[in-house]
Design a protein around this motif. Structure first.
Motif, PDB file in Angstrom:
ATOM      1  N   UNK A  51     -21.894 -13.470  18.281  1.00  0.00           N
ATOM      2  CA  UNK A  51     -22.740 -14.173  19.129  1.00  0.00           C
ATOM      3  C   UNK A  51     -21.978 -15.810  19.372  1.00  0.00           C
ATOM      4  N   UNK A  52     -21.450 -16.160  18.472  1.00  0.00           N
ATOM      5  CA  UNK A  52     -20.925 -17.320  18.588  1.00  0.00           C
ATOM      6  C   UNK A  52     -19.717 -17.553  19.804  1.00  0.00           C
ATOM      7  N   UNK A  53     -19.147 -16.471  19.637  1.00  0.00           N
ATOM      8  CA  UNK A  53     -17.894 -16.431  20.850  1.00  0.00           C
ATOM      9  C   UNK A  53     -18.864 -16.068  22.164  1.00  0.00           C
ATOM     10  N   UNK A  54     -19.381 -15.199  22.211  1.00  0.00           N
ATOM     11  CA  UNK A  54     -20.424 -14.845  23.465  1.00  0.00           C
ATOM     12  C   UNK A  54     -20.790 -15.947  24.100  1.00  0.00           C
ATOM     13  N   UNK A  55     -21.509 -17.239  23.269  1.00  0.00           N
ATOM     14  CA  UNK A  55     -22.191 -18.262  23.838  1.00  0.00           C
ATOM     15  C   UNK A  55     -21.034 -19.234  24.241  1.00  0.00           C
ATOM     16  N   UNK A  56     -19.725 -19.125  23.481  1.00  0.00           N
ATOM     17  CA  UNK A  56     -18.818 -20.304  23.998  1.00  0.00           C
ATOM     18  C   UNK A  56     -18.227 -19.546  25.396  1.00  0.00           C
ATOM     19  N   UNK A  57     -18.008 -18.495  25.463  1.00  0.00           N
ATOM     20  CA  UNK A  57     -17.487 -17.629  26.590  1.00  0.00           C
ATOM     21  C   UNK A  57     -18.464 -17.818  27.965  1.00  0.00           C
ATOM     22  N   UNK A  58     -19.843 -17.697  27.557  1.00  0.00           N
ATOM     23  CA  UNK A  58     -20.742 -17.864  28.868  1.00  0.00           C
ATOM     24  C   UNK A  58     -20.629 -19.079  29.185  1.00  0.00           C
ATOM     25  N   UNK A  59     -20.500 -20.129  28.243  1.00  0.00           N
ATOM     26  CA  UNK A  59     -20.443 -21.586  28.859  1.00  0.00           C
ATOM     27  C   UNK A  59     -19.439 -21.963  29.692  1.00  0.00           C
ATOM     28  N   UNK A  60     -18.413 -21.128  29.263  1.00  0.00           N
ATOM     29  CA  UNK A  60     -16.923 -21.575  30.165  1.00  0.00           C
ATOM     30  C   UNK A  60     -17.167 -20.717  31.274  1.00  0.00           C
ATOM     31  N   UNK A  61     -17.648 -19.547  31.330  1.00  0.00           N
ATOM     32  CA  UNK A  61     -17.855 -18.814  32.747  1.00  0.00           C
ATOM     33  C   UNK A  61     -18.774 -19.621  33.666  1.00  0.00           C
ATOM     34  N   UNK A  62     -19.830 -20.280  33.139  1.00  0.00           N
ATOM     35  CA  UNK A  62     -20.612 -20.961  33.989  1.00  0.00           C
ATOM     36  C   UNK A  62     -20.001 -22.257  34.624  1.00  0.00           C
ATOM     37  N   UNK A  63     -19.125 -22.827  33.535  1.00  0.00           N
ATOM     38  CA  UNK A  63     -18.186 -23.921  34.149  1.00  0.00           C
ATOM     39  C   UNK A  63     -17.323 -23.626  35.248  1.00  0.00           C
ATOM     40  N   UNK A  64     -16.730 -22.367  35.333  1.00  0.00           N
ATOM     41  CA  UNK A  64     -15.802 -21.737  36.176  1.00  0.00           C
ATOM     42  C   UNK A  64     -16.513 -21.081  37.300  1.00  0.00           C
TER      43      UNK A  64
END
Length: 544
Positions: A51-64
Motif C-alpha cells: 500500500x505504501x508503494x501504491x500510494x507513492x506511485x499514484x501520487x507520482x502518476x498524478x503529478x505526471x
C-alpha cells in the motif's frame, strides 16, 4: 409547420416515441463505440505492490498527468500500454517502487553530522539488506525477497571472531531448482566480506527450507552438484540423440533414455625421470701442487734433544720432492618433470536405451497398418547411436536399440505445414480485442436489421383503409381518393347480366355507388369529426 403537423398526425405519437427511443439508443451505442475506441489500452505497470508503494506511485502518476486504474486491493496499477517504459524509467529515478526496503539512498536522506557510530552501523546494515533484496527480486522467478544480515563486530583484545551469516525469505513463482538456490547463496556471500555461501539460509513464503545455512552441509551441496551435473549430461545426450533420430524415423517416433556414471574424483600426478645417457659437462676444475723437502734443516728431533747428544747429530738427512694433480668435473643429467591433472566429470560407464516405432501404411480402406522395421534398419540405427555417444567396449558401455509399436501413434503433419508463426501468432490482448470487436459488430448489425429497418419500413409505408362495397357489386381498380389519402370507394363498370341496355345498367350502378359513398362519408364524419374538420380546413386553404 402544417406539413410537419400533418406528418406527425399521419405517423402517430406511439410511433414517434418508438423512433425517438431507438434513435437515442443508437446514438448512445455509437457514442460508446467511439469512446471505447479512443480509450487507451491499459496494461499493468506494477503488480503485487504494498500500500505504501501504491500510494507513492499514484501520487507520482498524478503529478505526471498519466491516466491510471487500480485493480485488486490496490496492489496492481494499470496505465496506457505505450507509456509503460517511460513511466517505469521516471519512477525508477524517484526510487519507486521501493517494496518497503531502503537501499544506499538512506545516506542521502540523513545527515551524518552528529550521528553516532552505532547509528551509522545500523544504517549500513539496512542499506546492505535493502540492496541485496532488490537484486534478488530482479531475478525472473523471484517476486519478493527480504534479507536479514548478522555482521558480528570484532571486539578489542580478542583473537576469536564470529563468522557473519544471512537469512533470506523468498516469494517465488513455482519451485526453485538447486542451481538457482546456490546462485542466490553465492550472490549474497560475494557481497558480504567473510560470508561463506554455506552460512546463508533460504526459506520460501510457504515455510519450506531451501538451504539450511548451518555451514555443515558442504558434503550435501557437493552431492547435489554432482547429481545435477550428471542429470545435465544425460539430458544433453538424450536431446542430441532424439534430434538425430527425428530426422531418420520422424519426429516423435523415437524415445531415448541415457544413464551415465561419471567419475568426480580429481587427481594430480607428478613424474620425474632422469636419463643417465644424456650427460652434459657443466664445469671442470683442475688443481696441481709440488712438494720439496731435504734433511732435518734445523728441525727439532728426539735425537738432538737427548742429553749428551751432539749438535751435529741432526744435521744429516735426505731430501724429498713430489708433484700432485687434482681435477674435478661436474656433469648435468637431463631430467623430465610431468604433471598430469585429471579433472572431475569423466565418463566411467554409459548406458543408452532407444525405442523406435515402426512404419504405418494405408491399406486402401482408410486404416493404418503397422509394419515393424527390418533388422538392417535397426542395425544402422544402432551404429548411429553408438557413434553419437562415443561407445567404448573397454569402458563397459551398453547401447540397445529396440523396435516396438508405440501405444499412441503420433499424428505427424507433413513437413512445411506447421501453422505456427507468422500472422497466426496472437497474444491474449489481441484475442480479447478481436472478440470485443466481433461482439460489437454483431450488436450493431442486429440493431440495424432487426430494429431500425422494420421501424423505418413501417413508418415510410402509408396507411390505407378500404371501405367495404356492396356484395352485389364487383370492385375494380377505379375509385375516388380523399384529401387525407383514404380510399373512399372503388367501383368498376360491370357488364349487365340481363338484356337491359348497357347504359341503363351502368347508370344504375353508378347511382348506387354514389349513394353508398355518401353514406360512408357521412359515417366517417360522424365517427371522426376532428379529422373531417381538418380535411375541410385543408380544402378551404387550397381553394383560397
Amino acid at each position: 409547420m402544417e406539413s410537419l403537423t400533418n406528418l406527425i398526425n399521419r405517423i402517430g405519437l406511439p410511433r414517434l416515441a418508438a423512433m425517438a427511443l431507438v434513435a437515442v439508443l443508437m446514438l448512445g451505442f455509437f457514442a460508446f463505440l467511439i469512446m471505447r475506441s479512443q480509450t487507451p489500452n491499459l496494461a499493468p505497470l506494477y503488480s503485487g505492490l504494498s500500500l505504501e508503494d501504491s500510494s507513492a506511485i499514484v501520487t507520482e502518476l498524478q503529478t505526471l498527468n498519466i491516466p491510471y486504474e487500480l485493480r485488486g486491493e490496490g496492489d496492481t496499477i494499470l496505465i496506457p500500454r505505450d507509456q509503460i517504459t517511460t513511466t517505469r524509467m521516471s519512477l525508477a529515478g524517484e526510487g519507486l517502487p521501493s517494496r518497503g526496503q531502503v537501499g544506499y539512498e538512506i545516506f542521502d536522506q540523513q545527515s551524518t553530522l552528529g550521528a553516532t557510530s552505532f547509528v551509522q552501523n545500523i544504517n549500513n546494515v539496512r542499506a546492505l539488506e535493502g540492496e541485496l533484496a532488490r537484486t534478488i527480486g530482479s531475478l525472473t522467478r523471484i517476486t519478493g525477497a527480504r534479507v536479514h544480515l548478522v555482521l558480528p563486530e570484532r571486539e578489542l583484545f580478542r583473537r576469536e571472531r564470529k563468522d557473519p551469516s544471512a537469512s533470506i525469505v523468498l516469494t517465488t513463482r513455482g519451485e526453485l531448482s538447486s542451481g538457482e538456490i546456490r546462485a542466490i547463496q553465492h550472490l549474497v556471500a560475494s557481497a558480504i566480506e567473510g560470508l561463506a555461501p554455506s552460512r546463508v539460509s533460504i526459506v520460501d513464503d510457504q515455510g519450506n527450507l531451501l538451504a539450511s545455512g548451518s555451514g555443515e552441509d558442504a558434503d550435501g551441496v557437493m552431492t547435489a552438484q554432482n547429481d545435477e551435473r550428471t542429470l545435465g549430461f544425460e539430458n544433453r545426450l538424450r536431446t542430441r540423440l532424439e534430434d538425430m533420430l527425428a530426422n531418420v524415423v520422424g519426429a516423435g517416433r523415437a524415445r531415448v533414455e541415457v544413464a551415465a556414471e561419471l567419475d568426480f574424483n580429481r587427481s594430480t600426478t607428478t613424474n620425474e625421470s632422469f636419463d643417465p645417457e644424456s650427460q652434459v659437462v657443466r664445469s671442470t676444475q683442475t688443481r696441481e701442487s709440488e712438494n720439496l723437502s731435504g734433511g732435518n734443516n734445523g728441525q727439532v728431533t728426539v735425537a738432538n734433544e737427548l742429553p749428551g747428544a751432539s749438535g751435529a747429530a741432526g744435521t744429516g738427512g735426505t731430501t724429498e720432492q713430489g708433484t700432485s694433480t687434482e681435477e674435478i668435473i661436474n656433469y648435468e643429467i637431463s631430467k623430465t618433470t610431468q604433471t598430469n591433472v585429471t579433472e572431475a566429470g569423466a565418463v566411467k560407464r554409459l548406458s543408452v536405451a532407444v525405442v523406435v516405432d515402426g512404419t504405418y501404411a494405408d491399406d486402401g480402406a482408410g486404416n493404418q497398418t503397422y509394419t515393424p522395421r527390418s533388422a538392417d534398419e535397426v542395425a544402422q540405427i544402432l551404429t548411429l547411436v553408438r557413434s553419437a555417444v562415443g561407445y567404448s567396449a573397454d569402458r563397459g558401455d551398453s547401447v540397445e536399440v529396440v523396435n516396438m509399436q508405440f501405444a499412441e501413434r503420433p499424428d505427424l503433419a507433413p513437413l512445411g505445414t506447421e501453422a505456427s508463426g507468422g500472422l497466426l501468432d496472437f497474444t491474449r490482448d489481441d484475442l480479447m480485442n478481436g472478440a470485443e470487436m466481433a461482439v460489437t459488430l454483431l450488436i450493431a448489425l442486429a440493431l440495424v436489421f432487426f430494429v431500425m429497418r422494420p421501424l423505418l419500413k413501417k413508418v415510410l409505408t402509408p396507411e390505407t383503409k378500404a371501405l367495404a362495397l356492396p356484395e352485389a357489386a364487383e370492385v375494380g381498380h377505379h375509385g375516388v381518393l380523399g384529401a387525407n389519402g383514404v380510399v373512399i370507394a372503388e367501383a368498376e363498370i360491370i357488364e349487365p347480366r340481363d338484356k337491359t341496355p348497357a347504359w341503363v345498367a351502368n347508370a344504375k350502378s353508378m347511382g348506387e355507388t354514389q349513394l353508398q359513398t355518401l353514406k360512408t362519408v357521412g359515417t366517417l364524419v360522424e365517427e371522426n369529426p376532428r379529422q373531417a374538420a381538418l380535411i375541410v380546413r385543408d380544402w378551404l386553404g387550397n381553394a383560397a
